[in-house]
Design a protein around this motif. Sequence first.
Motif, PDB file in Angstrom:
ATOM      1  N   GLY A   1      -9.373  -5.415   8.247  1.00 42.77           N
ATOM      2  CA  GLY A   1      -9.755  -4.034   8.026  1.00 42.77           C
ATOM      3  C   GLY A   1     -11.154  -3.868   7.480  1.00 42.77           C
ATOM      4  O   GLY A   1     -11.652  -4.725   6.750  1.00 42.77           O
TER       5      GLY A   1
ATOM      6  N   CYS B   1     -11.916  -1.418  14.384  1.00 37.37           N
ATOM      7  CA  CYS B   1     -12.564  -1.397  13.069  1.00 37.37           C
ATOM      8  C   CYS B   1     -14.083  -1.467  13.206  1.00 37.37           C
ATOM      9  O   CYS B   1     -14.812  -0.854  12.417  1.00 37.37           O
ATOM     10  CB  CYS B   1     -12.046  -2.547  12.211  1.00 37.37           C
ATOM     11  SG  CYS B   1     -10.407  -2.229  11.490  1.00 37.37           S
TER      12      CYS B   1
ATOM     13  N   LYS C   1     -12.477   0.991  -0.916  1.00 38.99           N
ATOM     14  CA  LYS C   1     -11.351   1.288  -0.031  1.00 38.99           C
ATOM     15  C   LYS C   1     -11.370   0.326   1.144  1.00 38.99           C
ATOM     16  O   LYS C   1     -12.429   0.078   1.736  1.00 38.99           O
ATOM     17  CB  LYS C   1     -11.438   2.721   0.507  1.00 38.99           C
ATOM     18  CG  LYS C   1     -11.326   3.813  -0.538  1.00 38.99           C
ATOM     19  CD  LYS C   1     -11.414   5.192   0.128  1.00 38.99           C
ATOM     20  CE  LYS C   1     -11.315   6.307  -0.884  1.00 38.99           C
ATOM     21  NZ  LYS C   1     -11.415   7.642  -0.246  1.00 38.99           N
ATOM     22  N   VAL C   2     -10.204  -0.217   1.484  1.00 38.02           N
ATOM     23  CA  VAL C   2     -10.103  -1.071   2.664  1.00 38.02           C
ATOM     24  C   VAL C   2      -9.068  -0.459   3.601  1.00 38.02           C
ATOM     25  O   VAL C   2      -7.987  -0.029   3.178  1.00 38.02           O
ATOM     26  CB  VAL C   2      -9.737  -2.527   2.298  1.00 38.02           C
ATOM     27  CG1 VAL C   2      -8.385  -2.612   1.625  1.00 38.02           C
ATOM     28  CG2 VAL C   2      -9.791  -3.412   3.530  1.00 38.02           C
ATOM     29  N   TYR C   3      -9.422  -0.383   4.875  1.00 37.69           N
ATOM     30  CA  TYR C   3      -8.520   0.168   5.873  1.00 37.69           C
ATOM     31  C   TYR C   3      -7.423  -0.847   6.181  1.00 37.69           C
ATOM     32  O   TYR C   3      -7.701  -2.026   6.442  1.00 37.69           O
ATOM     33  CB  TYR C   3      -9.282   0.508   7.151  1.00 37.69           C
ATOM     34  CG  TYR C   3      -8.408   1.046   8.265  1.00 37.69           C
ATOM     35  CD1 TYR C   3      -7.785   2.289   8.137  1.00 37.69           C
ATOM     36  CD2 TYR C   3      -8.202   0.319   9.433  1.00 37.69           C
ATOM     37  CE1 TYR C   3      -6.979   2.788   9.139  1.00 37.69           C
ATOM     38  CE2 TYR C   3      -7.402   0.811  10.442  1.00 37.69           C
ATOM     39  CZ  TYR C   3      -6.782   2.042  10.302  1.00 37.69           C
ATOM     40  OH  TYR C   3      -5.979   2.533  11.293  1.00 37.69           O
TER      41      TYR C   3
ATOM     42  N   LYS D   1      -2.903   4.446   4.601  1.00 35.99           N
ATOM     43  CA  LYS D   1      -3.854   3.849   5.528  1.00 35.99           C
ATOM     44  C   LYS D   1      -4.958   3.077   4.820  1.00 35.99           C
ATOM     45  O   LYS D   1      -5.542   2.156   5.388  1.00 35.99           O
ATOM     46  CB  LYS D   1      -4.476   4.928   6.424  1.00 35.99           C
ATOM     47  CG  LYS D   1      -3.523   5.514   7.444  1.00 35.99           C
ATOM     48  CD  LYS D   1      -4.256   6.470   8.379  1.00 35.99           C
ATOM     49  CE  LYS D   1      -3.320   7.007   9.455  1.00 35.99           C
ATOM     50  NZ  LYS D   1      -4.040   7.931  10.385  1.00 35.99           N
ATOM     51  N   PHE D   2      -5.264   3.498   3.578  1.00 35.62           N
ATOM     52  CA  PHE D   2      -6.321   2.839   2.809  1.00 35.62           C
ATOM     53  C   PHE D   2      -5.758   2.321   1.483  1.00 35.62           C
ATOM     54  O   PHE D   2      -4.974   3.002   0.824  1.00 35.62           O
ATOM     55  CB  PHE D   2      -7.486   3.787   2.534  1.00 35.62           C
ATOM     56  CG  PHE D   2      -8.382   4.024   3.709  1.00 35.62           C
ATOM     57  CD1 PHE D   2      -9.469   3.197   3.956  1.00 35.62           C
ATOM     58  CD2 PHE D   2      -8.138   5.075   4.584  1.00 35.62           C
ATOM     59  CE1 PHE D   2     -10.293   3.414   5.042  1.00 35.62           C
ATOM     60  CE2 PHE D   2      -8.960   5.301   5.674  1.00 35.62           C
ATOM     61  CZ  PHE D   2     -10.044   4.465   5.906  1.00 35.62           C
ATOM     62  N   TYR D   3      -6.191   1.123   1.140  1.00 32.77           N
ATOM     63  CA  TYR D   3      -5.896   0.535  -0.166  1.00 32.77           C
ATOM     64  C   TYR D   3      -7.128   0.734  -1.026  1.00 32.77           C
ATOM     65  O   TYR D   3      -8.243   0.392  -0.625  1.00 32.77           O
ATOM     66  CB  TYR D   3      -5.588  -0.952   0.007  1.00 32.77           C
ATOM     67  CG  TYR D   3      -5.487  -1.747  -1.269  1.00 32.77           C
ATOM     68  CD1 TYR D   3      -4.315  -1.761  -2.018  1.00 32.77           C
ATOM     69  CD2 TYR D   3      -6.559  -2.512  -1.712  1.00 32.77           C
ATOM     70  CE1 TYR D   3      -4.209  -2.516  -3.179  1.00 32.77           C
ATOM     71  CE2 TYR D   3      -6.471  -3.271  -2.872  1.00 32.77           C
ATOM     72  CZ  TYR D   3      -5.296  -3.267  -3.602  1.00 32.77           C
ATOM     73  OH  TYR D   3      -5.205  -4.015  -4.730  1.00 32.77           O
ATOM     74  N   GLN D   4      -6.968   1.320  -2.213  1.00 30.99           N
ATOM     75  CA  GLN D   4      -8.125   1.713  -3.031  1.00 30.99           C
ATOM     76  C   GLN D   4      -8.079   1.056  -4.401  1.00 30.99           C
ATOM     77  O   GLN D   4      -7.017   0.907  -5.011  1.00 30.99           O
ATOM     78  CB  GLN D   4      -8.160   3.237  -3.196  1.00 30.99           C
ATOM     79  CG  GLN D   4      -9.309   3.741  -4.063  1.00 30.99           C
ATOM     80  CD  GLN D   4      -9.426   5.248  -4.065  1.00 30.99           C
ATOM     81  OE1 GLN D   4      -9.371   5.885  -3.024  1.00 30.99           O
ATOM     82  NE2 GLN D   4      -9.609   5.828  -5.240  1.00 30.99           N
TER      83      GLN D   4
ATOM     84  N   THR E   1       0.819  -1.220   0.000  1.00 37.00           N
ATOM     85  CA  THR E   1       0.000   0.000   0.000  1.00 37.00           C
ATOM     86  C   THR E   1       0.849   1.266   0.000  1.00 37.00           C
ATOM     87  O   THR E   1       0.305   2.361   0.136  1.00 37.00           O
ATOM     88  CB  THR E   1      -0.922   0.022   1.237  1.00 37.00           C
ATOM     89  OG1 THR E   1      -0.108  -0.007   2.430  1.00 37.00           O
ATOM     90  CG2 THR E   1      -1.853  -1.174   1.243  1.00 37.00           C
TER      91      THR E   1
END
Length: 450
Positions: free
Chosen positions: A374, A405, A365-367, A343-346, A339
Amino acid sequence: MKKTGIIFFPAFDWAISPTHPEREERLLYTRDQIFEEGILDLPEIEEFPPRLASLHDISRVHFCVPTVSEQVLEAHRIAAGSAMSLGDKIINGEIKNGFALVRPPGHHAMRVVHGNRGFCSINNEAVLVEYLRRTYGVKKIAIVDTDVHHGDGTQDIFYHDPDVLFISFHQDGRTIYPGTGYTYELGGPGAYASTINIPLPPGVTDAGLHYVMDHLILPILKDWQPDFVVNSAGQDNHFSDPLGEMLISAQGYARLTEKLKPDLAVLEGGYAIETALPYVNLAILLALAGKDYTSVVEPGYYPGMYQEKPQVSAEIQRVVEELNEIWANRHKLDRLSLTNGKKFYQRNKPIYYDTQFIEEKQIEKVYVCSHCPGYLIIDSQAYHPDSKRYRILAITIPIQGCKACQEEGWKLYEQCKEDYRFNYVYLQDKSTDTFMMFQREEQREVRSDG
């Protein structure tokens, strides 16, 4: 002696159109074949009645827009419920394994459902998986998809879940619908290499298929050690199927089943209604039951009738080598490297509903959490041919979700209820088996608990 369980559900009252390839005859010819051969009289096989999946069972997996009841017909609930029923019997030790011969199929149905795509509205295998995890606490589940088309819906649902291993071999997406399923699609940062795609060139024979099984799929399963194995049993790799360009026989499918030893097979594709499906289904059923299947031969087939081209065999070996290297080195990559420290994968995903001509634009988006997979946020806009438009926000807290979460997911849900941009806001808290839906226009909120 534990038996192999089977459920038939032809879905007489559901069809895309009277002449569509996905129609009730897909199962009626199979049922006739099995009756004619007296297979259900064998002591190793027992037929069971289907059952309905609940609306909450569907909500545990899907965000149906606007609601489950408006997207899901009784036929979809019975198809998913049949897989759940056999799952119950397997987990409780009543049968050793099962085959859900059901329609409609489901492996193209994604987490967000705006309509029917790829003949699918509800993902039967995903509903089964979440039911088994919630009801019985099954930890690690593998789904092996043997359809000629990439199981893009199943991949989408479990892309960020490290406890569900999704393996799909299929005809290369550059040559067939849905145009996805490449080797670089490997899962999100918290579930890297939990998705394994095996794109194969047209013209793969039984020999090529079993090379993939013996040198890639079976070693990965042995290494990963799943607690439960589901086969998305698509049979359109058959040499006579009108929608694919593969050269697999009924015997090839049966040997695959014998090697894979799935706990449960769930029918997906397969559209050679008379020349393939009755024979492939029969051979798979016999293989599951541990019976001799070598006399099951489809019309016009004889051993050795197809020889795999050298370039096809070479491409199969290349793909297998590439994926074996990825699997062997999967633990060397950490989340932050995947990533770039964010903080976020988009992911931005355009999705097309080929059955209903709906265009969807989706931002996912995943945290990136250090304690769990996440929470997930999906901003989805869909454009219907009749000019109807929806924009929804959906939040998923994974079943393994940590306290932070969970709290963040619920907080975000409450905040987005006030956002005028969204027609609907959804929350799917798998950690507590709770589903929430807020409709902005009517200021209406619905809650469902397991």
